[in-house]
Design a protein around this motif. Structure first.
Motif, PDB file in Angstrom:
ATOM      1  N   VAL A  75       0.938  -1.268   0.032  1.00 58.51           N
ATOM      2  CA  VAL A  75       0.058   0.008  -0.157  1.00 58.51           C
ATOM      3  C   VAL A  75       0.834   1.196  -0.105  1.00 58.51           C
ATOM      4  N   ILE A  76       2.009   1.307   0.822  1.00 63.73           N
ATOM      5  CA  ILE A  76       2.972   2.341   0.992  1.00 63.73           C
ATOM      6  C   ILE A  76       3.470   2.511  -0.313  1.00 63.73           C
ATOM      7  N   THR A  77       4.099   1.535  -0.850  1.00 56.81           N
ATOM      8  CA  THR A  77       4.922   1.436  -1.885  1.00 56.81           C
ATOM      9  C   THR A  77       4.285   2.138  -3.302  1.00 56.81           C
ATOM     10  N   ASN A  78       2.944   1.642  -3.449  1.00 60.53           N
ATOM     11  CA  ASN A  78       2.080   2.014  -4.404  1.00 60.53           C
ATOM     12  C   ASN A  78       1.625   3.471  -4.559  1.00 60.53           C
ATOM     13  N   GLN A  79       1.358   4.121  -3.148  1.00 62.16           N
ATOM     14  CA  GLN A  79       1.144   5.424  -2.940  1.00 62.16           C
ATOM     15  C   GLN A  79       2.256   6.306  -3.332  1.00 62.16           C
ATOM     16  N   ALA A  80       3.492   5.833  -3.083  1.00 65.78           N
ATOM     17  CA  ALA A  80       4.687   6.910  -3.310  1.00 65.78           C
ATOM     18  C   ALA A  80       4.985   6.689  -4.698  1.00 65.78           C
ATOM     19  N   TYR A  92       1.941  11.520   3.961  1.00 61.62           N
ATOM     20  CA  TYR A  92       1.040  11.251   4.984  1.00 61.62           C
ATOM     21  C   TYR A  92       0.032  10.687   4.561  1.00 61.62           C
ATOM     22  N   HIS A  93      -0.503  10.636   3.161  1.00 64.25           N
ATOM     23  CA  HIS A  93      -1.678  10.134   2.631  1.00 64.25           C
ATOM     24  C   HIS A  93      -1.180   8.468   2.609  1.00 64.25           C
ATOM     25  N   GLY A  94      -0.049   8.081   2.303  1.00 61.08           N
ATOM     26  CA  GLY A  94       0.391   6.657   2.227  1.00 61.08           C
ATOM     27  C   GLY A  94       0.055   5.878   3.592  1.00 61.08           C
ATOM     28  N   MET A  95       0.530   6.788   4.824  1.00 59.63           N
ATOM     29  CA  MET A  95       0.570   6.426   5.858  1.00 59.63           C
ATOM     30  C   MET A  95      -0.991   6.343   6.436  1.00 59.63           C
ATOM     31  N   LEU A  96      -2.132   7.244   6.068  1.00 62.96           N
ATOM     32  CA  LEU A  96      -3.468   7.142   6.321  1.00 62.96           C
ATOM     33  C   LEU A  96      -3.871   6.000   5.503  1.00 62.96           C
ATOM     34  N   GLN A  97      -3.529   5.539   4.479  1.00 62.68           N
ATOM     35  CA  GLN A  97      -3.977   4.450   3.765  1.00 62.68           C
ATOM     36  C   GLN A  97      -3.570   3.227   4.470  1.00 62.68           C
ATOM     37  N   ALA A  98      -2.553   3.035   5.053  1.00 67.62           N
ATOM     38  CA  ALA A  98      -1.806   1.970   5.732  1.00 67.62           C
ATOM     39  C   ALA A  98      -2.685   1.789   7.082  1.00 67.62           C
ATOM     40  N   GLY A 139      -2.744  -4.230  17.725  1.00 66.45           N
ATOM     41  CA  GLY A 139      -1.415  -4.104  18.265  1.00 66.45           C
ATOM     42  C   GLY A 139      -0.240  -3.669  17.168  1.00 66.45           C
ATOM     43  N   TYR A 140      -0.879  -3.381  16.175  1.00 70.23           N
ATOM     44  CA  TYR A 140       0.234  -3.021  14.953  1.00 70.23           C
ATOM     45  C   TYR A 140       0.163  -1.537  14.974  1.00 70.23           C
ATOM     46  N   LYS A 141       1.235  -0.840  14.573  1.00 72.87           N
ATOM     47  CA  LYS A 141       1.303   0.526  14.356  1.00 72.87           C
ATOM     48  C   LYS A 141       2.373   0.957  13.315  1.00 72.87           C
ATOM     49  N   ILE A 142       1.871   2.274  12.625  1.00 69.71           N
ATOM     50  CA  ILE A 142       2.563   2.979  11.813  1.00 69.71           C
ATOM     51  C   ILE A 142       3.565   4.179  12.166  1.00 69.71           C
ATOM     52  N   LYS A 143       4.813   4.344  12.167  1.00 70.65           N
ATOM     53  CA  LYS A 143       5.510   5.391  12.747  1.00 70.65           C
ATOM     54  C   LYS A 143       6.248   6.057  11.543  1.00 70.65           C
ATOM     55  N   GLU A 144       6.345   7.508  11.709  1.00 68.17           N
ATOM     56  CA  GLU A 144       7.362   8.075  10.777  1.00 68.17           C
ATOM     57  C   GLU A 144       8.678   8.252  11.576  1.00 68.17           C
ATOM     58  N   GLU A 145       9.523   8.311  10.532  1.00 69.20           N
ATOM     59  CA  GLU A 145      10.831   8.216  11.329  1.00 69.20           C
ATOM     60  C   GLU A 145      11.944   8.852   9.861  1.00 69.20           C
ATOM     61  N   ASN A 146      12.082  10.020  10.399  1.00 67.10           N
ATOM     62  CA  ASN A 146      13.011  10.932   9.085  1.00 67.10           C
ATOM     63  C   ASN A 146      12.519  10.805   7.838  1.00 67.10           C
ATOM     64  N   VAL A 178       8.062   3.275   9.513  1.00 70.52           N
ATOM     65  CA  VAL A 178       8.288   1.846  10.168  1.00 70.52           C
ATOM     66  C   VAL A 178       7.012   1.298  10.812  1.00 70.52           C
ATOM     67  N   ILE A 179       7.159  -0.191  10.566  1.00 75.10           N
ATOM     68  CA  ILE A 179       5.826  -0.949  10.806  1.00 75.10           C
ATOM     69  C   ILE A 179       6.285  -1.688  12.257  1.00 75.10           C
ATOM     70  N   CYS A 180       5.417  -1.550  13.318  1.00 79.47           N
ATOM     71  CA  CYS A 180       5.719  -1.868  14.643  1.00 79.47           C
ATOM     72  C   CYS A 180       4.744  -2.824  15.042  1.00 79.47           C
ATOM     73  N   TRP A 181       5.112  -3.790  16.028  1.00 80.60           N
ATOM     74  CA  TRP A 181       4.151  -4.639  16.639  1.00 80.60           C
ATOM     75  C   TRP A 181       4.466  -4.107  18.019  1.00 80.60           C
ATOM     76  N   GLN A 182       3.148  -3.737  18.749  1.00 80.72           N
ATOM     77  CA  GLN A 182       3.237  -2.860  19.861  1.00 80.72           C
ATOM     78  C   GLN A 182       4.269  -1.541  19.569  1.00 80.72           C
ATOM     79  N   GLU A 183       5.333  -1.365  20.156  1.00 81.22           N
ATOM     80  CA  GLU A 183       6.186  -0.459  20.125  1.00 81.22           C
ATOM     81  C   GLU A 183       7.535  -0.843  19.731  1.00 81.22           C
ATOM     82  N   ARG A 184       7.564  -1.962  18.932  1.00 81.61           N
ATOM     83  CA  ARG A 184       8.528  -2.570  18.532  1.00 81.61           C
ATOM     84  C   ARG A 184       8.950  -2.614  16.939  1.00 81.61           C
ATOM     85  N   PRO A 185       9.593  -1.516  16.456  1.00 85.96           N
ATOM     86  CA  PRO A 185       9.796  -1.599  14.981  1.00 85.96           C
ATOM     87  C   PRO A 185      10.089  -2.934  14.372  1.00 85.96           C
TER      88      PRO A 185
END
Length: 474
Positions: A138-143, A426-432, A443-450, A454-461
């Motif tokens: 999803v993120i790759t396609n949006q980019a 940000y649109h790609g992140m919203l789609q994800a 329990g899954y999260k998407i976080k922005e970093e630089n 990063v795709i996380c399980w709980q807080e673990r990337p």
């Protein structure tokens, strides 16, 4: 007082467990081991694994063999998260020991049949059971859509071309463009011709359905053997590259000089333990943080500099030459998805501790997403995660293919190779995020970093996604 090299835990029944350097008299577990609660058993398994790995690293095979036997009594591929992890790490350590006798190792593996069809099947199961590949797509396609805005001729190179769903989704998005879809060409890379034949049929059918001018160019080979001439990049095409869990295969190098070195002086006993304690998951990490885990290192003064520093890059001539050649194609966009883990360390103990951290989170999220009974889950754990663990722990030199690196190192490698970072939108992140919510992936999260994600399980990337473009030299 606890003898040096041993440890015990307080404020739990584990304080009565004799944490040990192994002795021959402890080959069979005490009866009370069967009565341990899940978290107590998990802690005990970690102590056993770390101690056993240290004995393997030091070449103390008799003590390591005792450790393997003890772990076998408590580990289980049908058990809780830590039991399952222990089973596969135990197998990996045993394989490493077995490699000390090349004749024996080859004889035991000479009749082993590796079916590529099964490997492809388990990759598809991973796609279906976990959200990681879906999110990456999803993120790759949006980019790609954003980078190719206004382009009339688009060429996409897929370094791991086995799942039609990614590109079918892109067809739909391209079809909805106000200016209409571009002429699209996809070059798919895979080692199996049958996979690419299937991709060609499915994508051609879908392109016709969405009225998109389309060509498919199959390239049958592994990424490490790719001749960039076979990509047939043409003048006038806007080029995009998708690499999902593939680029790390180019980090392979002949590092036999490190084969028998054991532990890095730059990582103390406490530091190694801390890596295990950083696991932030619900069923494993929460209790791992409760108690100290001491990793006994019998020969920590023998090691070479650690590659775990963000600014320390392991030599990778193949990667360097590949990125230079790729840059010469002037890609408008490259999207890279990789494991967020430093499993490329030169010493065994570095890799054991880092892999234990990473795969604990993977097994834990699978535990949360899928019940223990399904055969599909066992196949993913054994044939995908288990084989990766075995490669990381048991193999050295050019045989060690799974050399994962964290995002900070990929950023450094790509910038040094002449690529510029493209911030993921940000649109790609919203789609994800919408995908996670729609499918109830708790329990899954998407976080922005630089500018990357990063795709996380709980807080673990667990996985990183970064985008890059050709940057002209000054």
């Amino acid at each position: 007082m606890v003898p040096e090299g041993q440890s015990f835990v307080t404020s739990s029944p584990l304080q009565f467990i004799p944490w040990m350097s192994f002795s021959p008299g402890l080959g069979s577990p005490f009866p009370w081991l069967r009565e341990l609660k899940s978290e107590e058993r998990g802690l005990y398994l970690i102590h056993l694994l770390v101690s056993c790995a240290n004995h393997v690293a030091a070449g103390s095979l008799e003590n390591a063999n005792i450790g393997l036997e003890q772990i076998s009594h408590l580990a289980s591929t049908d058990g809780d998260t830590m039991q399952r992890i222990a089973a596969y790490f135990n197998e990996a350590l045993a394989y490493r020991m077995l490699k000390a006798w090349p004749g024996l190792y080859k004889a035991l593996n000479s009749t082993k049949i590796s079916l590529v069809s099964e490997e492809i099947h388990v990759q598809k199961l991973f796609f279906e059971l976990c959200p990681f590949l879906k999110l990456a797509y999803v993120i790759t396609n949006q980019a790609i859509v954003e980078a190719m805005e206004g382009e009339k001729m688009v060429h996409i190179i897929d370094f791991n071309c086995f799942e039609p769903a990614q590109w079918i989704n892109l067809f739909q998005t391209f079809n909805a463009r106000p200016e209409g879809p571009p002429h699209l060409r996809i070059t798919g890379l895979h080692e199996q011709k049958e996979v690419l034949d299937h991709m060609a049929r499915r994508l051609t059918e879908e392109a016709q359905k969405w009225d998109i001018p389309f060509q498919f160019n199959p390239v049958v080979c592994k990424l490490e053997n790719l001749d960039l001439e076979s990509l047939r990049v043409k003048t006038g095409e806007a080029l995009a590259v998708s690499s999902v869990l593939q680029l790390h295969s180019l980090l392979v190098t002949d590092d036999e000089m490190h084969k028998w070195k054991v532990n890095s002086p730059s990582m103390s006993k406490t530091d190694r333990s801390h890596r295990v304690l950083q696991m932030n998951q619900r069923t494993l990490g929460e209790w791992l943080k409760k108690e100290p885990v001491h990793a006994y290192s019998p020969s920590s003064d023998l090691a070479s500099p650690s590659p775990l520093s963000p600014l320390s890059l392991a030599p990778a001539p193949k990667m360097g030459s590949f990125l230079t050649a790729l840059r010469a194609l002037s890609p408008k966009l490259i999207v890279i998805t990789e494991q967020e883990s430093n499993n490329s360390g030169s010493t065994l103990m570095e890799r054991v501790m880092e892999a234990l951290n990473f795969y604990a989170a993977l097994f834990d999220c699978l535990e949360s997403t899928v019940s223990r009974a399904p055969l599909e889950r066992k196949k993913v754990e054994k044939m995908l995660f288990g084989e990766e663990i075995k490669n990381i722990i048991a193999c050295e030199g050019v045989e060690r293919k799974e050399r994962h690196e964290k995002l900070e190192k990929w950023i450094l490698r790509l910038e040094l190779a002449g690529f510029g970072r493209v911030p993921l939108s940000y649109h790609g992140m919203l789609q994800a995020g919408r995908l996670l919510q729609t499918n109830n992936y708790d329990g899954y999260k998407i976080k922005e970093e630089n500018g990357c994600l990063v795709i996380c399980w709980q807080e673990r990337p667990l996985y990183s996604i970064s985008a890059w473009r050709f940057r002209p030299y000054d």
